[in-house]
Write a protein that holds these residues in place. Structure first.
Motif, PDB file in Angstrom:
ATOM      1  N   CYS A 192      -3.638 -18.322   6.451  1.00  0.00           N
ATOM      2  CA  CYS A 192      -4.615 -18.211   5.378  1.00  0.00           C
ATOM      3  C   CYS A 192      -4.894 -19.571   4.757  1.00  0.00           C
ATOM      4  O   CYS A 192      -4.002 -20.418   4.645  1.00  0.00           O
ATOM      5  N   GLY A 193      -6.124 -19.759   4.318  1.00  0.00           N
ATOM      6  CA  GLY A 193      -6.514 -20.955   3.595  1.00  0.00           C
ATOM      7  C   GLY A 193      -7.739 -20.664   2.761  1.00  0.00           C
ATOM      8  O   GLY A 193      -8.610 -19.879   3.162  1.00  0.00           O
ATOM      9  N   ASP A 194      -7.806 -21.246   1.563  1.00  0.00           N
ATOM     10  CA  ASP A 194      -8.952 -21.058   0.662  1.00  0.00           C
ATOM     11  C   ASP A 194      -9.225 -19.590   0.367  1.00  0.00           C
ATOM     12  O   ASP A 194     -10.374 -19.178   0.197  1.00  0.00           O
ATOM     13  N   GLY A 195      -8.162 -18.787   0.353  1.00  0.00           N
ATOM     14  CA  GLY A 195      -8.314 -17.378   0.014  1.00  0.00           C
ATOM     15  C   GLY A 195      -8.782 -16.497   1.148  1.00  0.00           C
ATOM     16  O   GLY A 195      -9.001 -15.298   0.947  1.00  0.00           O
ATOM     17  N   GLU A 196      -8.922 -17.057   2.349  1.00  0.00           N
ATOM     18  CA  GLU A 196      -9.406 -16.291   3.490  1.00  0.00           C
ATOM     19  C   GLU A 196      -8.386 -16.312   4.622  1.00  0.00           C
ATOM     20  O   GLU A 196      -7.564 -17.215   4.724  1.00  0.00           O
ATOM     21  N   VAL A 197      -8.480 -15.310   5.490  1.00  0.00           N
ATOM     22  CA  VAL A 197      -7.671 -15.285   6.709  1.00  0.00           C
ATOM     23  C   VAL A 197      -8.401 -16.101   7.760  1.00  0.00           C
ATOM     24  O   VAL A 197      -9.518 -15.771   8.151  1.00  0.00           O
ATOM     25  N   GLN A 198      -7.776 -17.161   8.217  1.00  0.00           N
ATOM     26  CA  GLN A 198      -8.436 -18.090   9.133  1.00  0.00           C
ATOM     27  C   GLN A 198      -8.047 -17.882  10.589  1.00  0.00           C
ATOM     28  O   GLN A 198      -8.792 -18.263  11.486  1.00  0.00           O
ATOM     29  N   ALA A 199      -6.884 -17.326  10.850  1.00  0.00           N
ATOM     30  CA  ALA A 199      -6.454 -17.089  12.227  1.00  0.00           C
ATOM     31  C   ALA A 199      -5.400 -15.994  12.234  1.00  0.00           C
ATOM     32  O   ALA A 199      -4.623 -15.860  11.282  1.00  0.00           O
ATOM     33  N   VAL A 200      -5.384 -15.190  13.299  1.00  0.00           N
ATOM     34  CA  VAL A 200      -4.410 -14.108  13.406  1.00  0.00           C
ATOM     35  C   VAL A 200      -3.887 -14.023  14.828  1.00  0.00           C
ATOM     36  O   VAL A 200      -4.554 -14.408  15.788  1.00  0.00           O
ATOM     37  N   THR A 201      -2.677 -13.503  14.950  1.00  0.00           N
ATOM     38  CA  THR A 201      -2.144 -13.128  16.249  1.00  0.00           C
ATOM     39  C   THR A 201      -1.109 -12.036  16.033  1.00  0.00           C
ATOM     40  O   THR A 201      -0.757 -11.719  14.890  1.00  0.00           O
ATOM     41  N   ALA A 202      -0.617 -11.451  17.112  1.00  0.00           N
ATOM     42  CA  ALA A 202       0.371 -10.371  17.008  1.00  0.00           C
ATOM     43  C   ALA A 202       1.213 -10.364  18.268  1.00  0.00           C
ATOM     44  O   ALA A 202       0.755 -10.751  19.351  1.00  0.00           O
ATOM     45  N   ILE A 203       2.455  -9.916  18.121  1.00  0.00           N
ATOM     46  CA  ILE A 203       3.407  -9.936  19.228  1.00  0.00           C
ATOM     47  C   ILE A 203       4.270  -8.688  19.185  1.00  0.00           C
ATOM     48  O   ILE A 203       4.537  -8.123  18.113  1.00  0.00           O
ATOM     49  N   ASP A 204       4.726  -8.249  20.353  1.00  0.00           N
ATOM     50  CA  ASP A 204       5.556  -7.050  20.462  1.00  0.00           C
ATOM     51  C   ASP A 204       7.009  -7.355  20.115  1.00  0.00           C
ATOM     52  O   ASP A 204       7.907  -7.296  20.963  1.00  0.00           O
ATOM     53  N   VAL A 205       7.246  -7.678  18.870  1.00  0.00           N
ATOM     54  CA  VAL A 205       8.592  -7.871  18.330  1.00  0.00           C
ATOM     55  C   VAL A 205       8.677  -7.051  17.058  1.00  0.00           C
ATOM     56  O   VAL A 205       7.890  -7.262  16.126  1.00  0.00           O
ATOM     57  N   GLY A 206       9.592  -6.079  17.009  1.00  0.00           N
ATOM     58  CA  GLY A 206       9.710  -5.222  15.841  1.00  0.00           C
ATOM     59  C   GLY A 206      11.088  -4.601  15.736  1.00  0.00           C
ATOM     60  O   GLY A 206      11.857  -4.573  16.707  1.00  0.00           O
ATOM     61  N   ALA A 207      11.382  -4.079  14.550  1.00  0.00           N
ATOM     62  CA  ALA A 207      12.729  -3.601  14.250  1.00  0.00           C
ATOM     63  C   ALA A 207      13.118  -2.367  15.046  1.00  0.00           C
ATOM     64  O   ALA A 207      14.300  -2.156  15.344  1.00  0.00           O
ATOM     65  N   ARG A 208      12.142  -1.519  15.392  1.00  0.00           N
ATOM     66  CA  ARG A 208      12.488  -0.244  16.016  1.00  0.00           C
ATOM     67  C   ARG A 208      12.007  -0.157  17.461  1.00  0.00           C
ATOM     68  O   ARG A 208      11.737   0.932  17.965  1.00  0.00           O
ATOM     69  N   ILE A 209      11.916  -1.297  18.124  1.00  0.00           N
ATOM     70  CA  ILE A 209      11.692  -1.216  19.576  1.00  0.00           C
ATOM     71  C   ILE A 209      12.950  -0.671  20.243  1.00  0.00           C
ATOM     72  O   ILE A 209      12.916  -0.233  21.396  1.00  0.00           O
ATOM     73  N   LEU A 210      14.046  -0.688  19.476  1.00  0.00           N
ATOM     74  CA  LEU A 210      15.303  -0.091  19.910  1.00  0.00           C
ATOM     75  C   LEU A 210      15.895   0.633  18.706  1.00  0.00           C
ATOM     76  O   LEU A 210      15.988   0.056  17.619  1.00  0.00           O
ATOM     77  N   ALA A 211      16.251   1.902  18.870  1.00  0.00           N
ATOM     78  CA  ALA A 211      16.811   2.681  17.766  1.00  0.00           C
ATOM     79  C   ALA A 211      18.124   3.326  18.187  1.00  0.00           C
ATOM     80  O   ALA A 211      18.370   3.570  19.385  1.00  0.00           O
ATOM     81  N   PHE A 212      18.968   3.601  17.176  1.00  0.00           N
ATOM     82  CA  PHE A 212      20.328   4.083  17.440  1.00  0.00           C
ATOM     83  C   PHE A 212      20.657   5.267  16.539  1.00  0.00           C
ATOM     84  O   PHE A 212      20.071   5.436  15.462  1.00  0.00           O
TER      85      PHE A 212
END
Length: 517
Positions: A192-212
């Motif tokens: 973010c810059g100047d109050g706006e979202v300037q670039a985005v990305t996303a990746i398959d990393v998360g807390a519950r890709i594995l659950a117990f």
């Protein structure tokens, strides 16, 4: 909370269609100020929750601008329910979802009929087509008059950046701020810059890709976990407890890939294989970073409980890397609720009041793709044929859409609104859009100035086209792909517009399978 319906709506200066409309019992204050009740809902692979907000918009010249946002109800965080007996754990439990939302409305003291606008964000398994039908059925009963249904990593990333406060902090501090929203299945990264979202990305990393379970035995394995486990040399077996050292290697690898995705420039191949969106463009490192999403509660030490996933371990690995990286670690205004707050407060715009809708029963319109042709509107005399060519060229990008789908043509009016210029513009646009309107679809026009009413009247009366017309103005739409146009607001004659993206991930990595709907 929502406006009561006036006894009648009086069109000023026009007897067909609607232009500059005000409620018969409305006050001037009501025309200059609009209060909306908005709902934001996030149904993800791991958790489901909702937020109710009150939004105040004030009229500034021909536009309504948001002047106040207030969260009025935060729901409990529900572990997303799945149908009993579904061994794959892929099908949502619609009845459990309906009961949850009914309970939240009751606790908030709000009826679904009082909801004016809002957005439902679906991620992970929720976006699969069978689940989309379940959710549509649930929300047809509990959502209220006007709630959009959206899915997509890019939109969710933008909303979490706004909901976490990263966008506003970038403006207040005059710096480059990155927000990382870490959920159950994915991590969304926004610069973010100047109050706006300037670039985005996303990746398959998360807390519950594995659950117990409570004994540490594996109960859920996402495809991303299988890929990462193979890279870490860890064997995963349903119902068995994984090797502790191997699990540590897996978590460290997840944190490594996440931080690789947070860097601009070339991405390592193993990280690229996990990306759901294109990598961040080249640029300087951020001055500050913040975290939102469920894992943020661990990052900031607000939660230390083990929820049967990788969240606590992942947060520890992230904190170690943050201290070594350099940017200032800021505290996000919202953690796990960042996306849902963004959905309830940052998806809505309201049109100006110089608009035209004929017939009024056309509204609401949902899931309308926005067309933004390069129109030659700078000259004193406009050329209708040039405008037609520009519109048709732009429509070629919509070849994959069914011709039964209305398209909103977005334009930026320049210069005076004389009869001759309006006539050339309207004739050019009407000819360019004839492929759609000849099938009985409405002509939907969206401008950023205050000529929407004049344009609508000209199309309807001067051209005499046998087509329905929606012509609205006072909006800025360049950053998004689809809009919902709500019913006329009784007190002002304006319409709420929800801006969203309905494009499902569609490239080669884990999360990039699917199609636009």
């Amino acid at each position: 909370m929502a406006f009561s319906e006036p006894s009648e709506l009086t069109p000023i200066g026009h007897t067909g269609g609607r232009i500059f409309t005000s409620g018969g019992r409305s006050l001037v204050l009501e025309d200059d100020e609009i209060r909306l009740v908005s709902v934001g809902v996030d149904i993800g692979s791991s958790t489901t929750h909702m937020v109710l907000s009150r939004i105040v918009l004030e009229r500034r010249d021909n536009r309504y601008l948001v002047t106040s946002r207030e969260v009025t109800h935060e729901s409990d965080v529900l572990l997303t329910p799945y149908r009993t007996g579904d061994t794959a754990g892929d099908t949502l439990d619609g009845e459990a979802l309906r009961e949850f939302f009914d309970r939240q409305y009751a606790e908030a003291g709000v009826s679904p009929d009082e909801i004016d606008t809002g957005a439902l964000i679906m991620t992970g398994v929720a976006v699969r087509r069978a689940n989309s039908r379940i959710i549509a059925d649930v929300f047809s009963q509990v959502a209220g008059r006007f709630v959009s249904v959206s899915a997509g990593d890019a939109l969710e990333t933008q909303l979490s950046a706004f909901g976490s406060g990263a966008a506003s902090r970038s403006e207040a501090n005059g710096n480059r701020t990155m927000n990382i929203d870490i959920g159950g299945g994915t991590s969304k990264i926004a610069v973010c810059g100047d109050g706006e979202v300037q670039a985005v990305t996303a990746i398959d990393v998360g807390a519950r890709i594995l659950a117990f379970d409570t004994e540490g035995r594996v109960t859920r394995i996402e495809e991303a976990a299988r890929r990462l486990a193979a890279e870490a040399g860890l064997e995963l077996v349903m119902g068995a407890a994984p090797d502790a050292d191997g699990l540590s290697r897996l978590v460290e690898l997840m944190a490594d890939h996440l931080f690789a995705a947070m860097q601009s420039g070339p991405t390592p191949r193993a990280t690229a294989d996990l990306m759901r969106l294109d990598p961040l463009p080249a640029g300087p490192a951020p001055d500050a970073i913040s975290f939102s999403g469920g894992v943020a509660e661990y990052v900031y030490g607000r939660d230390q409980r083990d929820h049967g996933d990788l969240g606590l371990r992942l947060a520890t690995a992230i904190r170690e890397r943050v201290s070594e990286w350099g940017p200032e670690l800021q505290v996000a205004e919202q953690g796990i609720r960042a996306t849902v707050v963004g959905a309830s407060q940052y998806t809505v715009q309201v049109s100006g009041t110089t608009i035209f809708v004929e017939p009024a029963s056309l509204l609401p319109l949902r899931n309308v793709p926005v067309l933004m042709p390069r129109l030659p509107l700078t000259h004193e005399e406009l050329d209708a044929d040039e405008i037609t060519v520009a519109v048709k060229e732009a429509l070629q990008t919509f070849d994959s859409l069914p011709k039964k789908q209305p398209v909103a043509l977005c334009y930026r009016w320049e210069g005076s609104a004389t009869f001759g210029r309006l006539d050339a513009f309207c004739r050019g646009v009407a000819a360019g859009m004839a492929e759609y309107t000849s099938n009985g679809l409405p002509l939907v026009l969206v401008g950023d100035g205050d000529v929407g009413g004049l344009v609508g009247i000209h199309v309807n009366e001067e051209l005499g086209l046998p087509t329905s017309v929606v012509s609205i103005d006072g909006l800025t739409l360049q950053a998004f792909d689809f809009i919902d146009i709500g019913e006329l607001l009784a007190a002002s004659g304006a319409v709420p517009v929800v801006i969203k993206s309905l494009v499902f991930p569609a490239t080669a990595a884990l999360g990039r399978e699917g199609a636009a709907v």
